[in-house]
Every structure is written in structure tokens, then in C-alpha cells.
Enzyme design. Structure first.
Site, PDB file in Angstrom:
ATOM      1  N   CYS A 100       0.831  -1.310  -0.262  1.00 34.59           N
ATOM      2  CA  CYS A 100      -0.007   0.019   0.002  1.00 34.59           C
ATOM      3  C   CYS A 100       0.913   1.345  -0.016  1.00 34.59           C
ATOM      4  CB  CYS A 100      -0.937  -0.024   1.053  1.00 34.59           C
ATOM      5  SG  CYS A 100      -1.794   1.515   1.457  1.00 34.59           S
ATOM      6  N   CYS A 104      -3.181   7.577  -2.381  1.00 38.51           N
ATOM      7  CA  CYS A 104      -4.385   7.752  -2.825  1.00 38.51           C
ATOM      8  C   CYS A 104      -5.715   8.280  -1.807  1.00 38.51           C
ATOM      9  CB  CYS A 104      -5.132   6.528  -3.454  1.00 38.51           C
ATOM     10  SG  CYS A 104      -5.159   5.402  -2.262  1.00 38.51           S
ATOM     11  N   THR A 191      -4.336   5.201   7.023  1.00 43.01           N
ATOM     12  CA  THR A 191      -2.980   4.560   6.043  1.00 43.01           C
ATOM     13  C   THR A 191      -2.228   5.910   6.090  1.00 43.01           C
ATOM     14  OG1 THR A 191      -4.717   2.989   5.196  1.00 43.01           O
ATOM     15  CG2 THR A 191      -2.775   3.705   3.897  1.00 43.01           C
ATOM     16  N   GLU A 257      -0.633   1.755   9.259  1.00 49.57           N
ATOM     17  CA  GLU A 257      -1.891   2.414   9.553  1.00 49.57           C
ATOM     18  C   GLU A 257      -1.814   2.875  11.051  1.00 49.57           C
ATOM     19  OE1 GLU A 257      -5.156   0.829   6.681  1.00 49.57           O
ATOM     20  OE2 GLU A 257      -3.996  -0.870   7.654  1.00 49.57           O
ATOM     21  N   HIS A 292     -12.548   6.138  -3.697  1.00 44.54           N
ATOM     22  CA  HIS A 292     -11.559   5.234  -2.951  1.00 44.54           C
ATOM     23  C   HIS A 292     -11.738   3.628  -3.322  1.00 44.54           C
ATOM     24  CE1 HIS A 292      -8.267   4.850  -0.431  1.00 44.54           C
ATOM     25  NE2 HIS A 292      -8.937   4.338   0.657  1.00 44.54           N
ATOM     26  N   TYR A 296      -8.817   0.876  -5.252  1.00 42.38           N
ATOM     27  CA  TYR A 296      -8.270  -0.323  -5.138  1.00 42.38           C
ATOM     28  C   TYR A 296      -7.705  -1.304  -6.438  1.00 42.38           C
ATOM     29  CZ  TYR A 296      -8.758  -0.325  -0.404  1.00 42.38           C
ATOM     30  OH  TYR A 296      -8.668   0.125   1.242  1.00 42.38           O
ATOM     31  N   CYS A 298      -5.019  -0.388  -7.173  1.00 45.14           N
ATOM     32  CA  CYS A 298      -3.649  -0.712  -6.585  1.00 45.14           C
ATOM     33  C   CYS A 298      -3.521  -2.198  -6.537  1.00 45.14           C
ATOM     34  CB  CYS A 298      -3.212   0.009  -5.276  1.00 45.14           C
ATOM     35  SG  CYS A 298      -4.423  -0.161  -3.991  1.00 45.14           S
ATOM     36  N   GLU A 446      -6.789  -5.216   4.209  1.00 42.68           N
ATOM     37  CA  GLU A 446      -7.341  -3.998   3.758  1.00 42.68           C
ATOM     38  C   GLU A 446      -7.905  -4.014   2.699  1.00 42.68           C
ATOM     39  OE1 GLU A 446      -3.927  -1.303   3.218  1.00 42.68           O
ATOM     40  OE2 GLU A 446      -5.282  -0.322   1.795  1.00 42.68           O
TER      41      GLU A 446
END
Lengths: 483, 483, 483, 483
Positions: A100, A104, A191, A257, A292, A296, A298, A446
Site C-alpha cells: 500500500c 490515494c 493509512t 496504519e 476510494h 483499489y 492498486c 485491507e
């Protein structure tokens, strides 16, 4: 300067004065802390790649405020193309960091606020949008990393904010002053919090009039007085303290986090973007969530890494041509590319909001994220299948250095005559990292809960479907005339 | 004494002189090593429960050699009922330890050898069975924990043992002496190796005449000269060194696996159970594998723990009545009980072998284990869904002890008014342990590869199905007459 | 005579005077009706196989009343072994008929009543059990096929029986006479109704005192005055009227289901087994449902046929050695044998009820049936994958007989040089029959809803799980002490 | 006239002189045949909607040859937007017809040929592209429906075309004449064949030089001399002959597939688009396949119908508010929209070919189609779950008309007080149609095999993935340096 280099980013973090706790102690030097640093490296990659010519089309954008070239993470999407590039940027960085990269969430908060502040002003004649644009320019010009903070602790899940035994379970205004407001509460699961210059607060759920003190949005410097960060720990976190170059799996990058506590923090008016306009809290939540959920994308990039690692492990094990191995690799790719379809489709089916900001298709963004709560687990399972049991029975890298044990490891863990045993150990540690270790917390858990747990997406899917149209079509085809 | 107590078991281990390495160093005191000890505790549970009246029916048996009451882990199954009780014993211990309790592998080796040594003698007029029964009585009378060792490193997977560039990639005889044999090689992924008194070696795959030097089976004391143990590391292993009572998740129990190296070790004749009878290697592998695939009954018990933890987390989060939560709990149970059906059915459909030993239904044992390579992953995914994201963002227990952070944790991680925040943290750490931490290596990855990787089961399913019967039925029904 | 032959069974049906409607017309000759006859053939198989020496162990039993050898379908289970044989009988008949053979529902009703009538008597001092045993002896001695009827139409699902706008939506007593009772209502989805000599009625759900008129159970001859049967239609039902030997897929066997209407039908007292003891309605429902969920063992046998057909189609297509085909065949078998584990495990974990009847493990019977609502669909999908698209584009068998088209079909649908094109067509039609045609209604849809829809099993799983035990174990392991 | 109305389309079909066989007999009046007509209706919908203002953006396009407004089904994609609209057109028509509307296969053939003829010319200096464009203009100006024919019977799957015992198992040139060529062979599974004006032939697989006689592509009028059509039959096909308005489920629309035999058919040179350029056969196959895999966008529309039907059935059953029903509806939608993401993403990630034609992203088109081989089966399973068992036990509509049975059906199949029993029966028949009946052959089996069976997509996914890039990323992250 509108785009920092990775080095400048690191230096800028050193100038912050964050109050960070981990393992019960205050961290004096956040940037160099061995557990935190890999997460800083991952954010730094978002700065570094923006300067690579082969990635600049994806990584940068032209500010619609200043016309300057800016890092896309600070950009307000001006077109469908921008939305699609955002998805591709997520996949690229996921692949280059294997974790992560944290940035973003701020981009999504900025975009959501660009829409909602505009809409609030249109209804209430307020000036939130003007404030927001000014703040946005400040972020863009300084190329800041921003933490977008939504999730409150929530206390008793069966009660709305104003009925909680402890009123601080949701962030709220405790005082209005001449020059600003004072807020109290906390945001959980933040995050990249301690790698950020700024933090933007948003409400965590749809609110009613009785909860209006909780319907607030604002921005603060991450080191504003009264903010405390408590780091969450991750599976295998302390391997980073062992000083090796193998057992942590991913040698450079990680995520983190934190719980962020706001203990009566002052926010000046020019950083307040919503105050008690409770009827817009739902829109802000849904808009941020949709952006958001798109982010994902990512995980497709992290999936690329895991697929590449599994293929490599198969080659090192000497079994890459077995039909069942090839079939599992295909399945991993198929699932990963199905995810890619989701983050591309919700972007390409986006639309323009009144503020001029382009927003993703909310239904498809939710569908995408919902698949993200499933497929990485199956990809991970297949990777463990391909890797073989050695992944969880491998001795430590110190055993590879000790003369009494190194000879046995090198002898007995050698599988392919041309591959050093060390290579095999490295790739297995990476798969362990992604499926059980520090990166598993983001690739798996996550993926499950980030940007909303699965049930949140199911509710949105239910709301956004045009069921009437489907029922009309069905009834017509079988001859039901209800008139 | 035919049944040791847990305390006697621990003391007996102290008398061993094992050569164990971990993190590059020799472990002088294996029993008290903080990383190894939880695995010893888990094995000790197999001794402890045998003395509990409510469990003795499951945990003990009557030796068919001596008539003495013995621990079932040293018993040769004498009936279908024995086979069924074995499955129930696995579930019981899985539930009471929440991890791999390691002792089944020796039980499965003993039972497989009781069949195969008998069959070799019947063909070759050898005396393996007599030797074996004598050895068995020794194990039963001393209530030993036995490591059943099958998996060789295997080197280049495309080559049979005798063609490996390094001949030691498969365990083999290097010398035959008057009083015994000398062996060389290694066994990987040895579960519970350093908690065992004895180790039984078996070949890892079906062999041909050219590989006859590799077709060997024998038993040794675990501390025989020339044996070295190198401990494998696990996700989150070093949390056990942190000295707390929360972050390791499972406070008492764990498992371990080790690489066991045999560097020219001498085996006296009375402990040799197969020597070059290569045509029986496949039977021994399949018989052991079938028993050991049944043994994955234990994962049903670990599943019980994870389901109980998920339900508790839901209650602590205050969401246990939400329909989607209840539905996920049902699904977890459904999958877990489907696994239970598999380990019961392969037992109840067992049969008697010529030696008198009862063997499970091999087809169904493979079907059972194959489901074990799938369902725990889905149960784990659902547990993470129910647990919530806090499972991977929770600060360390030291933050709960530090005055500067404890106040925030207790305040903001409180969800249900009657539940202490500590309780919520404990249960989340247990779910982390089972789905990402030390126990995940056994609940997930070992479920995948232990007793054979998924493809091994698929091959056995393919072999054991009566396809002719199915095709006959199909052709008859649709009118195909091939005569 | 205690066991009829298939021929005697057929003749016995001819002596019935049933009122049966289909396609809007009364069927005068039920036995010879081309649409109904295949379902009669399937029931006849339950008589035929009882006379085959190789099947008699499975197909017959010794009556605990008379000591006579009887067809197992009329037997009250006297041991675990009986329960296991019942599951095996289901698989055997499923494989030999490739469809629903209908007779298990009566067996399950008899067994459930043997338990519940005993328990009612124990509480209320009634004489139901004595009546029932006398009736049972009559059924056993005559080797009757019995329809066990549970499902009422139910009307408005949100209302209990006594609040329905139409009181007849649940079967109820409308009059009590000196010599018996008069009942009204209907039973839907009655499998094999018109192939039965007797029909046993049971309540469809748990009832409260207000619904006591609906808490009734009784038996009647299938041709009692006032009973009307209306046949349900099935996918591809009329292919049986086309007079060919190919397109119906399964040339001999099928199933049927009917709506059975009771229009003020008289029931003499000696056939009344429950009258207003509402507090036992739930037990009767659950007991019958558990037995009947076990009965879905039959789908394993139908699965055998579909797997055999898929393998044959692959061979005829010449692709049976392709690794992906072999892998799909393994998967079909794996799923099918997982189902087998369920029906064996719920039997082998059975127990003795106070009446002496053995009952299956209710939790596991529900788990088994729940898998039956899933796996046949996946097996069917894989069969269609293997079969190839020709399965749904194949011309009719009349095209194979017409000279103008036969030459093209024989030429262009030939795949393997040694296999006649007709064989290939036959096997594809069987797969069509099982996945889309008449048998698909039982292999798929009835697997979904028969013996209760999926949600009914989920509720039972939820009730029967010992969650306290799981939570106790979890809390202990992570150190939660709630005392 | 460049766009026909539905009526004009029907009339134009009457002017064809097709040789069509079904049930062993020649069909004299194809258009009015009750089994074929619903499939004609479905194609007619592609004409009708092009004239609806609200659909014209999707249904029509501007010809890049003539600039005229044309039906999109005859259009060559000139932009990404065109590709996206194609996917949306497929969903629209799937929803409006609830079946296969057959016309996409010709569109896909035209687009693939526009690319490949251009590329052949570039290499060989031939004139295929010029010929093709002229032919294309003819198709566009006449608004023809074109059958794109690829699948050969294939005979022995282990042999290439030139080694087949029967050389006609693959379409081939048997003679070259001055004015054209003569071809022989057959094409199987031809969707919509007898509703087409034209038929375009393409090779079915990649070929080598020895197979060059089989590397041919050409177009013919559908009623050219020597072409014979033999209709395939479908599940429940003859219900259309029963004359009712309920039992066929979908009252207006259906699909069909046929075997098309070419018995020495002459093709003039201006309709030959490839002749022996064997090295382009693979490209033509892959390009057509990619376009056609995108075309399975239609199943999203059919999924809309099935979801709408399931929701309606739930409402009619009175259970639409039960949480498990709502959850299943969400799941159906989630899967259906995941499919939508696939067909949108492969379009929006399309690219321009040298000919100027836009082509979909081939990897993602394969990923999309591969999901289509899975999700409709699960959506179908869920629909059957929601519908309830009555779907397969419902009496015929004639029983609803007969006075002796109608009273019972109306009484006992009424579930919701405001919904006529007929409505409930109608919607259940539609679900039966889509999951077991005529439409199931396209929604399920054709989804499996149309545009290539699952394994074909897996091979393409394997080829199109950039594995090197994934492995590079993985190795870098874990520190493997192979240089």
C-alpha cells in the site's frame, strides 16, 4: 516547485513535528524508524515515478487551477481520461512497491470535497468551495501528501453519534470560536498517516439533524497541536528490526496504519469545508467511498507482483511446465485482470459533476471493490499452492549465514541446478510477505475493509441498481400486464 | 507406566540430547526456548487429555499387543470405531490447542508400517513385521511421541532419485554393515520434530528398481548421532519473545516444523522396516498419505476456534445480530462441518487390511484432504470480514500499558459498553494469529501442503474412482450398446 | 408376499383408481401414459434391485416387527448400519436410474413417524404409536410405495396457518366424526405421487396452539375418495411423446411431481397419527427433513451418471487426454464424493431415539443437503463444458432418419473414427437431459428445494451448532477470562 | 434505404430461398415456422430499436464509407466510443429480447475482416481489402443481417485439417475457376443462420502451410446454391407448437442454431477475402474471437431479465424482504455488473489497427468471456433458489384453462393476495425458460462455448499476459539480482 523529488519529500517529512507512539514509546525520528521507513519509501515512490519520462503521462497532470504540471495525486479529475489514468497509476504503483503506497486516500478526499463543497454552496450560499480551491492550490503547489481520514471509532454500532455514551466516538465540534472551531475525536485505521503533510477529516456516515455537530469536514497540518498518532502493528512487523536482507520479504517497501487522536484541536475557518450541513454527509461519504473503491486498482498491481513471484517460485522449483501449475497461473491472472476490468470500467463510465469534477460510476466502483474483497484471497491461496510448503518451514536467513547450518540449507534447499538457493529463499519470503506477512495486511485484510467493508458495497449495489427497468423487461417478455 | 502425564512428557524431553539450530545458533535448552515451548505445550496436551475422564474414550485405546490402556496416538486401529475416534481426537485437540499438535504424523506412520511390513513379509518371507511389532510395543509402553518423516528435499523435480546430481536429495543407504545400515539425506517440513522421542523414516514417492537404495524405512531415537535439526521460522514467530500476554494471539500453543539432516547415521537391523523392496514404496506412501489426510480432521477443531473467535468478535463489536454477520457465521460452520463429514466418512467407510489393521477409505481420505486445501482459506476470509479492519491496525499491547497511549486505546477501541477493550484486543489478536500469524502457517499453508499438495490428492482421486461403472450406467441409460 | 417384483408392482398400480389430470385432461390409464411411465419405471427399479443377489444386502432389510425380509424402503432403521445402507441404496438407485426414483420420501415419513408417534404417546398417553406400527406392518407386508407429503401451498408466507385469508392453504381438519376425521387442503410438489399406493400427510412447519387444527398427520390409500392429482410439467416433458429412442436422453427413467388436492377427504381413526398435538409439529418436520436431507444421497448416484456421460463424451470427442479435461473430470468426482461423505457421515454419526428407531445426525444431514444445493450445479456446468456446444445445437433424431439430412449428420458429427455418430448423439442427449431436460428438474432444481430450500438448512445449521463450546475454546486460548 | 424497419426485414427474409430442414423435413415457410419465428423476432428487434429515438445513439452509427446513418450491426468501429457503444447495444438487446439476438456474429466477422484483409494486402500486395470494402458497403446499404461462420465440425481433434480421414471436416477449396472458387465443408452451431441474408466464412483455427487449402474466407448470399441448413433443437423447443401464451416462458423471442452444409458451392472472386494466406488464419481467428468475446455483453442484458424475473418472483411469493432473498439479489447483480465491467473495459482499452478499425483489448475481451462461462450459471442457480420449487412442478397452462383443474390451481398457487395466480405462473415460466428451457441453451451453454470454449480463453490469457514484467517487479522487491 510544484513537484517534489523523492529526496525532497523525505526532507520535508523531517521538518514535521509529529507526535507518534509505537510499542508504548514516542518515536523521536519518524523518518528513520526502521519499522516506519519502508512505508515512507512507498510514498516516496509516488514522487519518484512522477519524474520518470516513461511514467509522466500517468503520474502527472495539469492543474485546472494553475495550469502547472502537478503530481496526479493532488489533481482534481477533469475528464474520463483522468479517471482512467488514476486507475492505471494505482496498478503501476502497486506493482512497483508490492504494498500500500498510501497516497490515494488524500487524492480521493480532495476530489470528493471538490464536488460536495460546490454542492453545499449551491444550496446554502456558503463559501466552502472557494476555501477549498484555495486550499487545493496550496496542496498542489507544495506537492503534499494528504491523509484523507474518514473512519471514526464508532463505539456502540447500534447507536447514532449523538446517542453514544462517549460523545467522542465520532469526531465533533466542541467549540466555535471567532477564528475557527475546536474539534475532538479520533480516526482509526489511518493509512500513511505519519507520512503525510496534511490530514483531511470527513464524516464517517450519513447523518441526521440530531447529529449535526458531527457533520464536519476540515483540513489540518499533520503536526497541528493536539494530534497524536498511535501506530498499528502488523504481522511480521519486527522482522524489519532484524537487520537482514531476506526475511522481511519485501526489502524496501511497506505500509502502515495508525490511530489518530484529536484532543481539542483548533481548526481555522479557512480550513473548514463542512460544518453542520448534515444532509450532505451522506453524499460526501458516498463520493469519497466511490473514488476510494476505485483506488483499489492498486491491488491489481500487488497481484502482478504476487503472480510474478509465484511464476518465479515455480521456475525455481522446476515445476513451471506442469499443466496444473500453468493452469493456476492462468487463474491468478484471470482473477487479477477481472479486477482490472472493474477499476477501468468504473472510470471509463464516469461522469461530470456540477463542480466540473469527473466522478467514477458509483455502481461499478462498488462492484469493483467488492471483487477486491474476494479475489486477492483466492490469488493468495493459489500462490501458496504454487510456492509449496517450504514457504512456511524455511529457516531464517541467519541460518544461511551460520557455517554450521548454511551448508545444509544450500545443499538441501537447492531445487534447480542453475538457481542459487538464496534466490529460492528470497522469492518464498516475498510470497510469505504478501500472503501472511506485512503486505498481507494490506493485500488481504485491507482489501476486505479498506474503503468500506463488503456489506457497505452490497448496500450501495442494491441502491444503485435500476431494478424497475429489469422487472419491466422481465414482465414484458413473459406476458405480465399489470395495468 | 504406559501413559505419561504432560509433566512426565516434558521431563522426558529434557533427557534428550538433540542438536537443534535456530536463527543460526544452537539451542541448548530446547524445552524452555520461548519460540519452541508453545509447540511442546501443544504436544503435551495429547498427554494431558488422555488422563481426563471425559476424554478417555477418545484419547485412549487398548493395545492389541499387550492389552494395556495406551494413548491412542500409539495405537494400531483395530476397528472402524477406532478410525472414527481418531478423527474425533483430531478435532478435539485442534479445538483445545488452536494449532498443530504434531503427534498424528507418528501415529499415521506406525499404522501404515503395520500394514506394509506385513505385506512385504508375505511376499518376500522377510521379518519386518515381527521387528515392527516389537518396536511398536516399545513405543506404546513408553508412550513416545514419534515423528513420521516422509518428505525429502527432492532436488530437481524432473529427475528420479538415482539421477539427481546430488544423490542425497533423497534419503538413501550408503553402507550396509553387519549390525545395521548407514543412511544419508534429509527430511523437510518435519512437524514437531524436536518434541519427539523417536523418528520414523519412510520413502517420499513410488520407486523403481533403479532407485532401490532409496526404498528404505526405519526408526531412530530423535537424538541419534548424526541427526541435526534446523528450525523453520513462522510468520510472527518472534512475538513470543516479546514477553507479553496479548500480541501472540494464542497464549499457550503453537507448532513448529524443522529440516532434519541425517549425516551418515547408523540404524541397527531391529529398527529397519524396509530395505530395497522398492515395489512396496508406493503402497507405503499411499497408505501413510491416506491416514495422514484423514488426520486433517484437526483443522475442523482449529476451525471451531476460529468460528468461536469470529462470533466473539462480532459480539464485542456489537454486530452479532446483523443478518449478514449471522449468515457468514453459518457459512463458516457449514464449511467446517463439511470438512468434518469428510474425516468421519473416510473412517466409517474403512476396511481391514491383511495385517489386521483397519485402514481408511483411501478415495474419501483424499477427497477430505482436498477440501482442507480450500475451505480453511474461505473460513479465514470470512473471519477477517467479521473481525473488521482493526485486526490489522491494532497498536501493540505495550501501547495499552503506556500511560500516554493507554487512555486513548481504552477510550477509542471500546465498542460494547460491557466488554473491556482488552477483551476485544485479545480476540482480534487470536484471529490475526489464525489467519496471518503463527497458526496461519498451519491452518492455511500446512492445510494446503501437509500430507501432500492438492495435485497429489487429485491424482489419487483420479486413480481411485471407478470410472468404468459410471460410464456403464450412463451408456445404458441413453441406449448406447457397444457390444 | 413381502417383496413385490417390478412386474407385480406395475400390476398393483393398475388396480388403483387415481384421479389424475395432465395438460387439462384426466388420464385414464396412468401406468401406460408415455409421460408418466418413465417415472413408474424408476420406482419399479426399487422393486427389481431388491431381488438381485448382488444388491440384496443394500436393498433389503429384516423387519423389526415381523422378522420378514422386506424392501428397505419400508424399513424402520434399527442401527447405524441401516442408516449407512440407506445412503448407499440412494446412490445405487440414482446411478441405475439417472433420475429421481421417488420412493425415499415415504421411507422417510415412516421413520419420522415411528419416532414422533412414540414421543407423543409418552407425553399424552395417546395410542398413535400402536396404530402406526400396525399401519407400518401393513405397508411392509404389501411392499407398498408410499408418498410422504409435507409441503403445503402456504399462501401468504408472512402469515401463520390460522390467519391465512384462505384457510385451506395449509392442510387442516374440517370435521371430527365418530369413526374418523375429514381433512381439506393440498400438498404441492409431491414426488412420485401417482406411482404410490399410499400417501402419508405431515404438517409443513412448526405450529403454535392457534394452529392446532393444522397439526395433523395421517395416511390414506392414494386413491381415496376426494383426492385429485394434477401433474406438474417438466422441461422437455413432451419429448417422451415423440416416439424416438434418442432425444429424450434417458430412454427409460424419469420422475414426476404433482399437486395433490384433498377435497374433504375422510380418514379413519386407525390412520390418524397426530391430531392437534401442535407442540410436536416442529419435531416431526425436523425429523422428516433430516431423514429426507440424508436421502439426497441419490444425487451422488445421478452425479455418477453425469460424470460417466461427460467422460464418455470426452472420449467420443477425442479429447479425453487433454489435461484440462482430465482436471475437470477430477473436479466433478471430487465434488460428487464430497457429497457422498456428507450422506455417509450423517448416517454413521446417527443415534438411537427412544422409540428404538435410529436417526441421522441432524446437523450433518443439513450440511449434506446444503452442499446438494450447490455442487450438482457446478458438476452440471463442468459437464456442459466437457460436452461441447453441440449438446445444444444437435438436430433431432428425425434428421438422422431422413435421407436428405442423415448423410450430413453422419458425416459431420463424426469425431472419433471408431465411434458411430449415433453414439455421440446419444451421450450428448443424456447430458442435455441431466443439465437442461427432464432430469435437470430433479438433479438441479429439486436438489435446491427438495427436503427444504437452502435457507431452511442454514437455519438448522445455526441451531444445531454448539457455539458456546467454540467460544469457550477461543476465549481460553487468547486469555479472555470473563469470570 | 440504409436502415430497414422490422417489417421490412421480415419481408426481405420471405424473398430468400433457403434450404432448411428441421425434424427431418424441409421447411417451406421459414419465416412463419412457429419454432423459428421467435428467433426471427429477436433479430427484428435489432432493426426496430434502431428507429427508436431513445436508442439511436447506441443502435446506429455513421458509415465511414458513405457517411450514411447505418445500423451499428453493419458498422466498422471507428473509435473507442464505437467499441463501448457496441457493448451497450449488446446489453440493451439482451434485456429487450431475453435471448440470443444473433446479429452480432456478422458484425464481428466484418470488423475482423476489415483488419485482416488490410494486413494481408500490406504483405502480399493482394486486393482483398478493396473487395471487402465494396462488399461492406453493399451490406451497409442493404442493412443486411450477416451470419459470421467460423466453427468447423473438426472431425478427429488430434489431427490438423489436411490429415483428417474425411477432408471435408474443415471447409476447403475444391476447385479454382476463372470466375471464382468452389468450396466444400460445413459450419456447425451457426447462430441465426436462417435469419440471415448473407453468410461470411472464416477458418476455425490457426493453420500451417500444409493446410493452406483450408485457409479461406469468403461471403455468400445465404440462399446460394448448394447450401443446406439443418436446424438444431433446443430444450423445450416444441412448447412453441403448443399454441399457448404461458408455458414457453418468453412469449416472443428465442434463438436458433443450425448446421450449415456447403456442398460444392461456387464463390465469385469479388466475395473471396482470403485464399491460402495460411499465416493470417491465426490472426483472423483471434481477431474475430476477441470481438465476439466482447459481444457476450449481451448476457449482461439477459442477466438483467433474469434478475428482474427473480425479484418479481420473490415479490409474488411474498418473500422479497427476507434478508437472504435480498442478499441473493445483490449477489446476482454483483456478478452481472462484474460481467458488465469486463465488456466495457475491453472496449475502453481498445486500440486502432493499421486499417483504421478499432479493436478491443484482446486480453480483457478474453477475461470478460471467461467470466461469462461462469457467472451466468451462478446467477441462474440463485434465480432457481429464489423462484422456489414450483418452477419445476407447475402444471401446464392447459390445466389453468380446464374447469376441473383451474379452480385448484387458482386457489392453491395464489401466494400474494393482490397478485393473480396467472402472473405468478408467467414469471416462473420465464425463469424456467432462462435456466432450463430454450433460453438456457444460450444463457448457459452458449455462454460456455460460444466464441470459444473456456480453455480457448485460458490459452489466450496465458499468451497475452506480460509475465516478464511481473517477474521483474517481484524479483526486484525481494532482492533477487540475476545479472
Amino acid at each position: 516547485m510544484t513537484m517534489m523529488t523523492a529526496g525532497q519529500y523525505e526532507e520535508s517529512l523531517r521538518r514535521l513535528n509529529l507526535v507518534v507512539y509505537m510499542f508504548g514509546k514516542r518515536i523521536e525520528n519518524v523518518v528513520d524508524d526502521p519499522i516506519i521507513r519502508p512505508s515512507m519509501n512507498a510514498v516516496a515512490k509516488t514522487y519518484e515515478l512522477a519524474h520518470h519520462p516513461e511514467h509522466e503521462d500517468i503520474m502527472t497532470a495539469t492543474s485546472h487551477i494553475t495550469g502547472n504540471t502537478i503530481n496526479r495525486f493532488t489533481h482534481i479529475h477533469q475528464s474520463i481520461e483522468d479517471l482512467v489514468k488514476k486507475s492505471k497509476m494505482g496498478r503501476l504503483l502497486g506493482r512497483e512497491t508490492g504494498c500500500c503506497f498510501q497516497r490515494c486516500v488524500g487524492m480521493d478526499a480532495l476530489n470528493a470535497l471538490s464536488i460536495v463543497t460546490f454542492d453545499i454552496d449551491a444550496k446554502h450560499g456558503t463559501e466552502y468551495y472557494t476555501r477549498f480551491v484555495k486550499y487545493l492550490e496550496y496542496v498542489q503547489e507544495n506537492d503534499f501528501t494528504v491523509d484523507g481520514a474518514m473512519t471514526d471509532p464508532k463505539g456502540d454500532r447500534s447507536l447514532p453519534p449523538h446517542k453514544q455514551p462517549d460523545p467522542d466516538q465520532f469526531m465533533h465540534v466542541v467549540e466555535e470560536k471567532k477564528d475557527g472551531i475546536v474539534v475532538r475525536g479520533a480516526k482509526a485505521h489511518q493509512t500513511g498517516a505519519v507520512n503525510s503533510h496534511e490530514i483531511i477529516i470527513m464524516p464517517t456516515l450519513s447523518m441526521r439533524e440530531e447529529d449535526k455537530d458531527y457533520a464536519i469536514s476540515f483540513a489540518l497540518p499533520s503536526d497541528a497541536e493536539g494530534i497524536t498518532y498511535i501506530m498499528g502493528r502488523q504481522s511480521c512487523d519486527t522482522r524489519k528490526l532484524e537487520g537482514g536482507t531476506m526475511d522481511q520479504g519485501n526489502l524496501l517497501f511497506g505500509g502502515h496504519e495508525a490511530l489518530v487522536v484529536f484532543d481539542d484541536v483548533f481548526v481555522p475557518w479557512d480550513r473548514v469545508f463542512m460544518l453542520k450541513e448534515y444532509e450532505f454527509s451522506r453524499q460526501l461519504v458516498e463520493q469519497f467511498a466511490a473514488y476510494h473503491r476505485q483506488s483499489y486498482a492498486c491491488k491489481v498491481g500487488v497481484g502482478d507482483v504476487l503472480i510474478g513471484a509465484a511464476q518465479t517460485a515455480a521456475e525455481y522449483n522446476g515445476v513451471e511446465k506442469a499443466s496444473h501449475i500453468r493452469d493456476k497461473i492462468v487463474e491468478m491472472n484471470h482473477l487479477n485482470e477481472t479486477l482490472y476490468c472493474g477499476c477501468i470500467a468504473c472510470a471509463s463510465e464516469g461522469h461530470k459533476e456540477p463542480s466540473g469534477t469527473y466522478c467514477v460510476n458509483i455502481l461499478l466502483a462498488n462492484v469493483h471493490k467488492h471483487n477486491v474483497t474476494r479475489f486477492p484471497y483466492e490469488i493468495s491461496r493459489l500462490a501458496q499452492d504454487i510456492a509449496g510448503g517450504l514457504m512456511v518451514t524455511l529457516p531464517s536467513e541467519k541460518d544461511l549465514q551460520s557455517p554450521e547450518t548454511a551448508k545444509w540449507l544450500k545443499k538441501y534447499f537447492k531445487a534447480h541446478r542453475d538457481i542459487p538457493t538464496e534466490h529460492r529463499m528470497h522469492i518464498l519470503r516475498l510470497i510469505e510477505n504478501l500472503t501472511l506477512g506485512t503486505a498481507a495486511t494490506s493485500y488481504l485484510t485491507e482489501s476486505m475493509h479498506g474503503a468500506g467493508s463488503p456489506q457497505a458495497q452490497r448496500i450501495m449495489i442494491s441502491r444503485r441498481i435500476n431494478m424497475q427497468e429489469k422487472q419491466r423487461a422481465a414482465k414484458k417478455l413473459c406476458g405480465i400486464d399489470e395495468t
